[in-house]
Design a protein around this motif. Structure first.
Motif, PDB file in Angstrom:
ATOM      1  N   ASP A   1       0.863  -1.178   0.000  1.00 17.88           N
ATOM      2  CA  ASP A   1       0.000   0.000   0.000  1.00 17.88           C
ATOM      3  C   ASP A   1       0.905   1.235   0.000  1.00 17.88           C
ATOM      4  O   ASP A   1       2.135   1.121   0.100  1.00 17.88           O
ATOM      5  N   PRO A   2       0.344   2.448  -0.128  1.00 13.75           N
ATOM      6  CA  PRO A   2       1.194   3.648  -0.217  1.00 13.75           C
ATOM      7  C   PRO A   2       2.049   3.924   1.010  1.00 13.75           C
ATOM      8  O   PRO A   2       2.987   4.724   0.932  1.00 13.75           O
ATOM      9  N   THR A   3       1.765   3.261   2.123  1.00 12.44           N
ATOM     10  CA  THR A   3       2.635   3.421   3.300  1.00 12.44           C
ATOM     11  C   THR A   3       3.867   2.528   3.221  1.00 12.44           C
ATOM     12  O   THR A   3       4.767   2.632   4.055  1.00 12.44           O
TER      13      THR A   3
ATOM     14  N   ALA B   1       2.528  -0.759  -6.000  1.00 11.20           N
ATOM     15  CA  ALA B   1       1.674  -0.068  -5.036  1.00 11.20           C
ATOM     16  C   ALA B   1       0.767   0.879  -5.802  1.00 11.20           C
ATOM     17  O   ALA B   1       1.145   1.383  -6.862  1.00 11.20           O
TER      18      ALA B   1
ATOM     19  N   ASP C   1      -2.945   3.739  -5.200  1.00 11.52           N
ATOM     20  CA  ASP C   1      -3.922   4.334  -4.288  1.00 11.52           C
ATOM     21  C   ASP C   1      -5.240   4.684  -4.974  1.00 11.52           C
ATOM     22  O   ASP C   1      -6.056   5.411  -4.420  1.00 11.52           O
TER      23      ASP C   1
ATOM     24  N   TYR D   1       2.616  12.698  -5.245  1.00 14.86           N
ATOM     25  CA  TYR D   1       2.720  11.516  -4.376  1.00 14.86           C
ATOM     26  C   TYR D   1       3.069  11.934  -2.943  1.00 14.86           C
ATOM     27  O   TYR D   1       3.678  11.167  -2.201  1.00 14.86           O
TER      28      TYR D   1
ATOM     29  N   ASP E   1       1.491  12.085  -0.235  1.00 17.24           N
ATOM     30  CA  ASP E   1       0.961  11.301   0.875  1.00 17.24           C
ATOM     31  C   ASP E   1       1.574   9.905   0.965  1.00 17.24           C
ATOM     32  O   ASP E   1       1.233   9.146   1.872  1.00 17.24           O
ATOM     33  N   TRP E   2       2.449   9.559   0.043  1.00 19.13           N
ATOM     34  CA  TRP E   2       3.066   8.235   0.047  1.00 19.13           C
ATOM     35  C   TRP E   2       4.272   8.217   0.985  1.00 19.13           C
ATOM     36  O   TRP E   2       4.829   9.262   1.329  1.00 19.13           O
ATOM     37  N   SER E   3       4.677   7.020   1.349  1.00 21.68           N
ATOM     38  CA  SER E   3       5.787   6.886   2.295  1.00 21.68           C
ATOM     39  C   SER E   3       7.084   7.381   1.664  1.00 21.68           C
ATOM     40  O   SER E   3       7.286   7.270   0.451  1.00 21.68           O
TER      41      SER E   3
ATOM     42  N   LEU F   1       8.835   4.795  -0.583  1.00 22.94           N
ATOM     43  CA  LEU F   1       8.319   4.627  -1.928  1.00 22.94           C
ATOM     44  C   LEU F   1       8.595   5.853  -2.790  1.00 22.94           C
ATOM     45  O   LEU F   1       8.835   5.735  -4.000  1.00 22.94           O
ATOM     46  N   ARG F   2       8.594   7.029  -2.182  1.00 22.24           N
ATOM     47  CA  ARG F   2       8.854   8.242  -2.947  1.00 22.24           C
ATOM     48  C   ARG F   2      10.280   8.291  -3.486  1.00 22.24           C
ATOM     49  O   ARG F   2      10.550   8.992  -4.464  1.00 22.24           O
TER      50      ARG F   2
ATOM     51  N   THR G   1      -6.679  -0.308  -5.946  1.00 25.44           N
ATOM     52  CA  THR G   1      -6.235  -0.725  -4.617  1.00 25.44           C
ATOM     53  C   THR G   1      -6.655  -2.148  -4.306  1.00 25.44           C
ATOM     54  O   THR G   1      -6.282  -2.688  -3.258  1.00 25.44           O
TER      55      THR G   1
END
Length: 377
Positions: free
Chosen positions: A85-87, A208, A210, A259, A261-263, A266-267, A366
């Motif tokens: 997931d995005p986290t 991943a 969202d 992006y 809000d992504w971790s 991942l960024r 998702t």
């Protein structure tokens, strides 16, 4: 072939489909020439990695007598898949079993070299960019190239991809933008230069999404990773933002905002890449894409049924190629061979096109796909 004189067969496009078709024809003693617009086999990077499936791509390689060599070159460990997931939380992790060979990975360049090296010297005529096909439907056909040369052929096989010039001889359907674009980023020497990305991706792929944005990172051979940044945007989103593809810093800033809000982990896939990004808007042919039978022209692969990139494109191209080559070998006339081939290929491609018609949207979903058993991924 039992037809006399020997028909002149021209394949346009030296990708996996065109080369597979040529290899199988030559293996059965059928002369063939492949024409490609590139200046040579090393003219450009051939792209990322492919998974060749047991029930299509590998079938064609078996018919080509190259399956054992493919297994020697392939990376079965590349079947590993992680869905996050995005986290950055791992939601699904497939680790291939020992000896699993359903869809091992191979770099595009390695696959093309395998096929090229299996052909008789001089089979591929480089530097031949096709401009048009004309002549009577019953043949012979005239192929006009950008350098001013013209050749005649009794069968023209369009293996020339999404923007096929051969397709125009039998279909006026243009590829249509799917609404989804990929931005490709490359990472080199990942074990030493990008160890965090190497660990994140593993030996295969990591994805991943969202619902609006996605990332798909994939291990290549030679200690490389490619990342595909997936967005629902206009086809011209980079110029719409006042940027060019060469403006790496500007694109990075835009991606970091989109992006945000992504971790952070991942960024890093967005912004620590080596070199320029590559823009790849995703196009597909109308569904279904069919044409009236023509006795001297046919299509395979993306030229026939361009679809979203969900792991079936090269596999279907190679399956098409093998079936077409064997139909030519086992038929009395070219016309009979095309009938035999298209009787199977067109319904199969229509069915797959219908399954994947909105498949580009799945890349942003998702919902958790079952990578271990779903052969459309």
């Amino acid at each position: 072939m039992t037809t006399t004189p020997t028909p002149r067969i021209a394949i346009i496009g030296a990708g996996p489909g065109g080369l597979t078709c040529a290899r199988i024809l030559q293996r059965h003693g059928v002369p063939v020439t492949v024409y490609d617009g590139e200046t040579g086999p090393e003219a450009r990077n051939q792209g990322g990695t492919l998974d060749l499936h047991e029930d299509n791509g590998q079938v064609a390689l078996r018919d080509a007598g190259l399956l054992d060599e493919f297994f020697r070159l392939s990376r079965p460990e590349g079947q590993e898949m992680r869905q996050m997931d995005p986290t950055g939380k791992i939601l699904f992790h497939h680790i291939p079993d020992e000896g699993e060979r359903f869809k091992p990975e191979i770099d595009r360049g390695d696959l093309r070299d395998l096929l090229l090296n299996s052909l008789q010297p001089g089979t591929v005529r480089w530097g031949h960019t096709l401009e048009s096909v004309d002549g009577p439907a019953e043949g012979p056909r005239q192929l006009h190239f950008a350098d001013g040369t013209t050749i005649e052929a009794d069968l023209v096989i369009g293996a020339d991809g999404a923007w096929s010039k051969v397709r125009r001889a039998i279909s006026d359907a243009p590829p249509q933008y799917s609404g989804i674009s990929f931005l490709e980023a490359w990472f080199h020497d990942v074990e030493s230069q990008h160890p965090d990305i190497a660990e994140l991706v593993g030996q295969g792929g990591a994805a991943a999404a969202d619902g609006r944005r996605g990332l798909f990172a994939q291990r290549n051979s030679g200690d490389h990773v490619r990342v595909y940044i997936i967005q629902r945007v206009t086809a011209d989103w980079i110029t719409d933002a006042g940027l060019t593809i060469q403006d790496t810093d500007g694109i990075r800033a835009l991606l970091l905002e989109r992006y945000r809000d992504w971790s952070p982990r991942l960024r890093r896939l967005l912004t620590t890449n080596d070199g320029l990004y590559v823009h790849r808007p995703i196009y597909a042919l109308p569904v279904p894409h069919t044409w009236d039978h023509n006795p001297t022209v046919t299509l395979l692969g993306d030229a026939a049924h361009l679809m979203p990139p969900l792991g079936v494109g090269v596999n279907l191209a190679m399956l098409d190629a093998g079936e077409l080559a064997l139909a030519i070998v086992n038929s009395n006339t070219i016309d009979d061979a095309i009938h035999t081939y298209e009787k199977t290929m067109l319904p199969r491609s229509t069915h797959t096109q219908q399954l994947l018609e909105h498949g580009a949207e799945e890349l942003l979903s998702t919902e958790l796909p079952d990578f271990a058993t779903d052969d459309t991924h």
